[in-house]
Structure formats: C-alpha cells, structure tokens
Design a protein around this motif. Structure first.
Motif, PDB file in Angstrom:
ATOM      1  N   GLY A   1       0.767  -1.236   0.000  1.00 49.31           N
ATOM      2  CA  GLY A   1       0.000   0.000   0.000  1.00 49.31           C
ATOM      3  C   GLY A   1       0.799   1.288   0.000  1.00 49.31           C
ATOM      4  N   PHE A   2       2.067   1.213  -0.332  1.00 43.35           N
ATOM      5  CA  PHE A   2       2.912   2.407  -0.349  1.00 43.35           C
ATOM      6  C   PHE A   2       3.145   2.905  -1.775  1.00 43.35           C
ATOM      7  N   THR A   3       3.413   4.198  -1.886  1.00 36.94           N
ATOM      8  CA  THR A   3       3.977   4.757  -3.109  1.00 36.94           C
ATOM      9  C   THR A   3       5.480   4.693  -2.926  1.00 36.94           C
ATOM     10  N   VAL A   4       6.162   4.077  -3.875  1.00 32.20           N
ATOM     11  CA  VAL A   4       7.608   3.886  -3.757  1.00 32.20           C
ATOM     12  C   VAL A   4       8.306   4.656  -4.865  1.00 32.20           C
ATOM     13  N   VAL A   5       9.346   5.393  -4.499  1.00 33.71           N
ATOM     14  CA  VAL A   5      10.212   6.076  -5.456  1.00 33.71           C
ATOM     15  C   VAL A   5      11.619   5.527  -5.262  1.00 33.71           C
ATOM     16  N   VAL A   6      12.220   5.098  -6.385  1.00 33.31           N
ATOM     17  CA  VAL A   6      13.574   4.553  -6.344  1.00 33.31           C
ATOM     18  C   VAL A   6      14.451   5.410  -7.262  1.00 33.31           C
ATOM     19  N   PRO A   7      15.365   6.206  -6.692  1.00 32.28           N
ATOM     20  CA  PRO A   7      16.274   6.990  -7.530  1.00 32.28           C
ATOM     21  C   PRO A   7      17.358   6.099  -8.132  1.00 32.28           C
ATOM     22  N   SER A   8      17.870   6.532  -9.280  1.00 31.22           N
ATOM     23  CA  SER A   8      18.914   5.756  -9.954  1.00 31.22           C
ATOM     24  C   SER A   8      20.150   6.617 -10.182  1.00 31.22           C
ATOM     25  N   PRO A   9      20.976   6.795  -9.144  1.00 27.09           N
ATOM     26  CA  PRO A   9      22.168   7.635  -9.304  1.00 27.09           C
ATOM     27  C   PRO A   9      23.341   6.931  -9.982  1.00 27.09           C
ATOM     28  N   PHE A  10      23.263   5.606 -10.155  1.00 32.32           N
ATOM     29  CA  PHE A  10      24.360   4.869 -10.787  1.00 32.32           C
ATOM     30  C   PHE A  10      23.847   3.528 -11.300  1.00 32.32           C
ATOM     31  N   GLY A  11      24.619   2.909 -12.157  1.00 30.43           N
ATOM     32  CA  GLY A  11      24.252   1.603 -12.699  1.00 30.43           C
ATOM     33  C   GLY A  11      23.224   1.697 -13.813  1.00 30.43           C
TER      34      GLY A  11
END
Length: 82
Positions: A61-71
C-alpha cells in the motif's frame, strides 16, 4: 521463490521521471498509491532484487520512489572475480 532467496522484479509498470537537486539530475522510478517511501539502492544500483523489495512495498500500500544515481536500472549485476 526459493527459501532464503530475495524476491525479484523488473521495471514493468514503473513511471520514470527526472529529479534535479544540487545541480545533478537523476532518473527516479515511481509506483503505487499511499504513503511515500524512498528506497535508495546501494551499489550496483536498481537490480531485480531491489525491485522485488520495491514491489513488496507497493503491494503493502505504499507509493515507492527509487532513484537511480548509478548503474543500469533493472540490470542484473554480474560480479567478476579476480
């Protein structure tokens, strides 16, 4: 999923948007509805295992944000041995 193994997923259904802060811009991936969680991956970046955890949080039930600073987002890490 085998006992003791991490869940895995891919970027299907994730919304990609840029985020700029401190003069740097990174892609961020977002999915879900509800209270927000920022899931910051360690090296090597957004792997299928990181996405598996993110999908679990979305399912809870969460809103998830995943940043992509590398890879390379969603890529499986291939370790080299010396």
């Amino acid at each position: 999923m085998a006992a003791g193994s991490a869940p895995r997923s891919d970027l299907s259904g994730w919304r990609k948007a840029p985020f700029t802060g401190g003069g740097l811009t990174y892609d961020c991936y977002e999915k879900g509805a509800g209270p927000g969680v920022v899931l910051i991956p360690e090296l090597p970046g957004i792997t299928p295992e990181v996405l598996g955890l993110a999908e679990h949080l979305v399912a809870e039930g969460f809103t998830v944000v995943v940043p992509s600073p590398f890879g390379t987002p969603g890529a499986r890490q291939r370790w080299r041995t010396a």
